[in-house]
Structure formats: structure tokens, C-alpha cells
Design a protein around this motif. Structure first.
Motif, PDB file in Angstrom:
ATOM      1  N   PRO A   9      34.543   1.704  77.888  1.00  0.00           N
ATOM      2  CA  PRO A   9      35.629   0.529  77.999  1.00  0.00           C
ATOM      3  C   PRO A   9      34.791  -0.203  77.398  1.00  0.00           C
ATOM      4  CG  PRO A   9      36.404   1.463  79.255  1.00  0.00           C
ATOM      5  CD  PRO A   9      35.560   2.529  79.257  1.00  0.00           C
ATOM      6  N   LYS A  10      33.178  -0.711  77.561  1.00  0.00           N
ATOM      7  CA  LYS A  10      32.615  -1.899  77.827  1.00  0.00           C
ATOM      8  C   LYS A  10      32.017  -1.746  76.035  1.00  0.00           C
ATOM      9  CE  LYS A  10      30.163  -1.063  82.234  1.00  0.00           C
ATOM     10  NZ  LYS A  10      28.586  -0.779  83.157  1.00  0.00           N
ATOM     11  N   VAL A  11      32.588  -0.136  75.093  1.00  0.00           N
ATOM     12  CA  VAL A  11      31.953  -0.577  73.972  1.00  0.00           C
ATOM     13  C   VAL A  11      32.956  -1.739  72.995  1.00  0.00           C
ATOM     14  CG1 VAL A  11      31.191   0.103  71.288  1.00  0.00           C
ATOM     15  CG2 VAL A  11      30.633   0.821  73.759  1.00  0.00           C
ATOM     16  N   ASP A  12      32.810  -2.533  72.741  1.00  0.00           N
ATOM     17  CA  ASP A  12      34.234  -3.901  72.827  1.00  0.00           C
ATOM     18  C   ASP A  12      34.968  -3.107  71.495  1.00  0.00           C
ATOM     19  OD1 ASP A  12      32.940  -3.621  69.751  1.00  0.00           O
ATOM     20  OD2 ASP A  12      31.721  -5.872  70.189  1.00  0.00           O
ATOM     21  N   PHE A  13      34.416  -2.137  70.636  1.00  0.00           N
ATOM     22  CA  PHE A  13      36.000  -1.223  69.472  1.00  0.00           C
ATOM     23  C   PHE A  13      36.891  -0.981  70.809  1.00  0.00           C
ATOM     24  CE2 PHE A  13      37.468   2.454  68.499  1.00  0.00           C
ATOM     25  CZ  PHE A  13      37.553   2.383  67.601  1.00  0.00           C
ATOM     26  N   VAL A  14      36.404  -0.459  71.820  1.00  0.00           N
ATOM     27  CA  VAL A  14      37.294   0.343  72.970  1.00  0.00           C
ATOM     28  C   VAL A  14      37.735  -0.446  73.444  1.00  0.00           C
ATOM     29  CG1 VAL A  14      37.574   1.846  74.762  1.00  0.00           C
ATOM     30  CG2 VAL A  14      35.811   2.747  73.001  1.00  0.00           C
ATOM     31  N   PHE A  15      37.025  -1.274  74.019  1.00  0.00           N
ATOM     32  CA  PHE A  15      38.075  -2.818  75.045  1.00  0.00           C
ATOM     33  C   PHE A  15      38.589  -3.375  74.069  1.00  0.00           C
ATOM     34  CE2 PHE A  15      38.742  -6.133  76.412  1.00  0.00           C
ATOM     35  CZ  PHE A  15      38.353  -6.857  78.212  1.00  0.00           C
ATOM     36  N   LYS A  16      38.372  -3.378  73.111  1.00  0.00           N
ATOM     37  CA  LYS A  16      39.790  -4.586  71.816  1.00  0.00           C
ATOM     38  C   LYS A  16      40.804  -3.131  71.021  1.00  0.00           C
ATOM     39  CE  LYS A  16      40.832  -7.412  67.791  1.00  0.00           C
ATOM     40  NZ  LYS A  16      39.572  -7.851  66.560  1.00  0.00           N
ATOM     41  N   ARG A  17      40.280  -2.103  71.469  1.00  0.00           N
ATOM     42  CA  ARG A  17      41.785  -1.226  71.259  1.00  0.00           C
ATOM     43  C   ARG A  17      42.548  -0.874  72.253  1.00  0.00           C
ATOM     44  NH1 ARG A  17      41.920  -0.227  65.773  1.00  0.00           N
ATOM     45  NH2 ARG A  17      41.313   1.925  65.086  1.00  0.00           N
ATOM     46  N   ILE A 156      32.144 -12.989  83.804  1.00  0.00           N
ATOM     47  CA  ILE A 156      32.974 -11.832  84.737  1.00  0.00           C
ATOM     48  C   ILE A 156      31.504 -11.286  84.545  1.00  0.00           C
ATOM     49  CG2 ILE A 156      33.789  -9.830  85.723  1.00  0.00           C
ATOM     50  CD1 ILE A 156      36.647 -11.316  83.924  1.00  0.00           C
ATOM     51  N   GLU A 157      30.403 -11.390  85.271  1.00  0.00           N
ATOM     52  CA  GLU A 157      28.902 -10.877  85.688  1.00  0.00           C
ATOM     53  C   GLU A 157      29.240  -9.285  86.526  1.00  0.00           C
ATOM     54  OE1 GLU A 157      25.901 -13.708  85.947  1.00  0.00           O
ATOM     55  OE2 GLU A 157      27.392 -14.449  87.101  1.00  0.00           O
ATOM     56  N   LEU A 158      29.461  -7.819  85.500  1.00  0.00           N
ATOM     57  CA  LEU A 158      29.955  -6.437  85.816  1.00  0.00           C
ATOM     58  C   LEU A 158      28.892  -6.436  87.070  1.00  0.00           C
ATOM     59  CD1 LEU A 158      30.840  -4.929  82.504  1.00  0.00           C
ATOM     60  CD2 LEU A 158      32.735  -5.870  84.795  1.00  0.00           C
ATOM     61  N   PRO A 159      26.990  -6.590  86.525  1.00  0.00           N
ATOM     62  CA  PRO A 159      26.485  -5.444  87.429  1.00  0.00           C
ATOM     63  C   PRO A 159      26.247  -6.667  88.675  1.00  0.00           C
ATOM     64  CG  PRO A 159      25.060  -7.110  85.506  1.00  0.00           C
ATOM     65  CD  PRO A 159      26.775  -7.108  85.270  1.00  0.00           C
ATOM     66  N   LYS A 160      27.281  -7.956  89.069  1.00  0.00           N
ATOM     67  CA  LYS A 160      27.486  -8.254  90.964  1.00  0.00           C
ATOM     68  C   LYS A 160      28.662  -8.149  91.380  1.00  0.00           C
ATOM     69  CE  LYS A 160      25.276 -12.509  88.825  1.00  0.00           C
ATOM     70  NZ  LYS A 160      25.454 -14.037  88.979  1.00  0.00           N
ATOM     71  N   LEU A 161      29.127  -6.897  90.856  1.00  0.00           N
ATOM     72  CA  LEU A 161      30.887  -6.812  91.658  1.00  0.00           C
ATOM     73  C   LEU A 161      30.267  -5.290  92.485  1.00  0.00           C
ATOM     74  CD1 LEU A 161      32.700  -5.330  88.414  1.00  0.00           C
ATOM     75  CD2 LEU A 161      33.108  -7.741  90.092  1.00  0.00           C
ATOM     76  N   PRO A 162      30.885  -5.272  93.803  1.00  0.00           N
ATOM     77  CA  PRO A 162      30.896  -5.024  94.618  1.00  0.00           C
ATOM     78  C   PRO A 162      30.683  -3.388  95.138  1.00  0.00           C
ATOM     79  CG  PRO A 162      32.236  -6.489  95.838  1.00  0.00           C
ATOM     80  CD  PRO A 162      31.970  -6.802  93.575  1.00  0.00           C
ATOM     81  N   LYS A 163      29.672  -2.640  95.048  1.00  0.00           N
ATOM     82  CA  LYS A 163      29.346  -1.415  94.907  1.00  0.00           C
ATOM     83  C   LYS A 163      29.814  -0.809  96.241  1.00  0.00           C
ATOM     84  CE  LYS A 163      27.608  -2.685  91.679  1.00  0.00           C
ATOM     85  NZ  LYS A 163      28.102  -2.165  89.794  1.00  0.00           N
ATOM     86  N   GLU A 179      33.994  -0.754  84.292  1.00  0.00           N
ATOM     87  CA  GLU A 179      32.550  -0.093  84.623  1.00  0.00           C
ATOM     88  C   GLU A 179      33.346   2.145  84.881  1.00  0.00           C
ATOM     89  OE1 GLU A 179      30.277  -1.292  85.273  1.00  0.00           O
ATOM     90  OE2 GLU A 179      30.104  -2.637  86.751  1.00  0.00           O
ATOM     91  N   ASN A 180      33.942   2.573  85.155  1.00  0.00           N
ATOM     92  CA  ASN A 180      34.320   3.642  85.471  1.00  0.00           C
ATOM     93  C   ASN A 180      35.658   4.022  85.343  1.00  0.00           C
ATOM     94  OD1 ASN A 180      33.852   5.678  85.596  1.00  0.00           O
ATOM     95  ND2 ASN A 180      32.720   6.278  87.856  1.00  0.00           N
ATOM     96  N   PRO A 181      36.226   4.254  84.189  1.00  0.00           N
ATOM     97  CA  PRO A 181      37.818   4.481  83.819  1.00  0.00           C
ATOM     98  C   PRO A 181      37.700   5.642  84.688  1.00  0.00           C
ATOM     99  CG  PRO A 181      36.927   4.550  82.248  1.00  0.00           C
ATOM    100  CD  PRO A 181      35.276   4.484  82.916  1.00  0.00           C
ATOM    101  N   ILE A 182      37.350   6.612  85.637  1.00  0.00           N
ATOM    102  CA  ILE A 182      37.873   8.472  85.587  1.00  0.00           C
ATOM    103  C   ILE A 182      37.396   8.443  87.243  1.00  0.00           C
ATOM    104  CG2 ILE A 182      37.208   9.391  83.345  1.00  0.00           C
ATOM    105  CD1 ILE A 182      34.505   9.899  84.196  1.00  0.00           C
TER     106      ILE A 182
END
Length: 290
Positions: A9-17, A156-163, A179-182
Motif C-alpha cells: 500500500p506504500k506504492v501510490d498506485f495501490v494506495f490510490k486504488r 505522518i512519518e511512518l518510521p516514527k510510528l511506535p514498533k 506498513e504491514n497489511p498481513i
């Protein structure tokens, strides 16, 4: 049986779809309410640019963003970026201003201008803040009084999200989906958040569709070309900078050597013209040494 490779989903094509799907606006509505957290939740959206043409997919400098209008006439732009191009703040301000200005068609008054929101999802660190989600508006710098809520820009900065933390709310669920859809965490969220499940199903459908996968690969290749071009430009700039630095250093060394020779020549009693011809220094430079 070959395991299905899930598209990112990070690829803009998928995100927009997924989020720009006018056949299922519930996904976008849920996402926007989770990010913006309006006091009066968004009930409906009109997606204003749901088309994705072949030229846009293959053009590495094109933007596959999402433009939408809410039931409150708010204008919203959402963009996801993989690579830091070192212009995100100014870029976002520019696109916000274009959207805001586009409302004022001929004959309309300023008081008809509606709130305009830009949401930037970044796969890199951009701001100095430690928070993953930053929201900016126009405020007075001393009193913090808000001038207006018509401008609102989200980063929204993805690397700063709590792990390794559990999903606490819908915002966390959407970030985990991007980040991790599965992930196992997301499977639990699907049981209580219907829109997450719908987004996951759409992602699985796209991943299993050969035509969509080909478009995805074309788009990912274009984005990789862009990243490569940017990195090459950066490397070239660094190399040129180093070469210029060496040249400057060399010239400075030569200059210092010439000055030292001039000083010794003056002590030896040589005249200025002679010293100038020996060292290449200007008369004025030698006179300063006196």
C-alpha cells in the motif's frame, strides 16, 4: 501452491486504488476520520480524481494523489511518498495553496472558501518533531491563538510510528495496514473495524489480478527510476562539491605559500614589483604585508 505476493500500500498506485475507490468511499471516510479526528465526523466524500491513466503510471515524476470533497465541502488532498526529495514542506504548501485557490472561480466571494486539508504520508523522517503524526495550522507565534482553521497540513512519518505495540484505535489500524497489511495485529483489528477488512479484501483482489499487478510493477519501476535518478544526482552533487573543495583548498594552499614567499622577499629587501612577478600576487596584496 505458490503463495500470493501482497502488493504494498506504500506504492501510490495501490494506495490510490484502495483509498480513492469511489465504489467504496467508506474506506476513505474511515481513514479521514481517523487522521483528522473532526468533532463532527465526516459522513460522505466525493472523490474528485479517481482516474489513473497509463501515462501517469509510467511517468516517474507524476503524482498519484487523492483529491476529495467532504459533505462539509472541505477539500482534502492525500499523498504518499516513498523517497525523501528534500522539498516536502514547500511542496505541501504549494499544493495546499493550489487547492485553496481553485475554489475561487469567477463570481465567487472570499467567504465561500472552505477548509482545505493536505495529508502527507511519508516513508521517511522529515520533521524535527519526535511525534509520528504532526498537524499544522496558522497560529499567532506568541499567544498560540489560531488565525483560522481553513489551512490544515498533516505529516505522518511512518518510521516514527511506535514498533511492537498493540493497535489502540482506528488510526493505529490504518497505519498498520499501510506498513504491514498481513500482520497478526491487523487480523485482530479486522474483526472490529469493518473498513479495515474491506481495504484488506481490496488489496487481496488487486494482488491476485494480473492486469493490476502489471500496472503495479510498472509504477514501482517508475518510482525506483525516480529514486535512482535522485540518488545519482545527490552523489554527483557530493562529488562535484568535493572536487570544488579540493580545488579551493589547493588554491588556498598556493595563496598561503605565495604570501609566505612575499614576506621573506620583503625581509630580504626585494622591491614590490619583483615580488609580484615572483609570487603572482597583486601589488595591493603585497603592500598590505608591509
Amino acid at each position: 501452491m505458490t503463495r500470493l505476493e501482497i502488493l504494498s500500500p506504500k506504492v501510490d498506485f495501490v494506495f490510490k486504488r484502495i483509498f480513492g475507490n469511489e465504489n467504496n468511499p467508506r474506506i476513505l471516510i474511515s481513514f479521514l476520520n481517523a487522521v483528522i479526528k473532526p468533532k463532527d465526523p465526516i459522513q460522505a466524500v466525493q472523490i474528485m480524481n479517481n482516474d489513473i491513466d497509463k501515462e501517469s503510471i509510467e511517468d516517474k515524476f507524476s503524482r498519484l494523489d487523492i483529491k476529495a470533497k467532504t459533505n462539509k465541502n472541505e477539500l482534502i488532498n492525500i499523498e504518499i511518498q516513498i523517497k525523501d526529495e528534500h522539498n516536502m514542506v514547500k511542496r505541501s504548501l504549494y499544493y495546499w495553496s493550489k487547492m485553496f485557490e481553485s475554489q475561487l472561480t469567477e463570481g465567487k466571494k472570499y467567504d465561500t472558501l472552505a477548509k482545505t486539508i493536505c495529508i502527507n504520508i511519508l516513508n521517511f523522517n522529515c520533521l524535527k518533531t519526535k511525534e509520528a503524526h504532526s498537524i499544522y495550522r496558522l497560529k499567532e507565534i506568541n499567544t498560540n491563538e489560531e488565525l483560522t482553521d481553513l489551512q490544515e497540513i498533516h505529516f505522518i512519518e511512518l518510521p516514527k510510528l511506535p514498533k511492537n505495540e498493540e493497535i489502540k484505535d482506528v488510526f493505529d489500524a490504518w497505519m498498520e495496514f499501510i506498513e504491514n497489511p498481513i500482520s497478526n495485529k491487523l487480523e485482530k483489528a479486522e474483526m472490529t473495524i469493518q473498513e479495515i477488512k474491506e481495504a484488506k479484501n481490496e488489496l487481496l483482489r488487486l494482488s491476485a489480478n494480473d492486469k493490476e499487478r502489471m500496472k503495479y510493477e510498472d509504477r514501482r519501476a517508475a518510482l525506483l527510476d525516480k529514486v535512482s535518478a535522485l540518488e545519482n544526482a545527490e552523489e554527483k552533487g557530493i562529488k562535484i562539491g568535493k572536487e570544488i573543495g579540493k580545488e579551493i583548498g589547493k588554491k588556498e594552499g598556493e595563496q598561503n605559500k605565495a604570501i609566505e614567499v612575499a614576506k621573506n622577499s620583503l625581509k630580504a629587501g626585494l622591491d614590490i614589483d619583483t615580488i609580484s612577478s615572483i609570487t603572482g600576487l597583486e601589488r595591493s596584496e603585497i603592500e598590505k604585508l608591509l
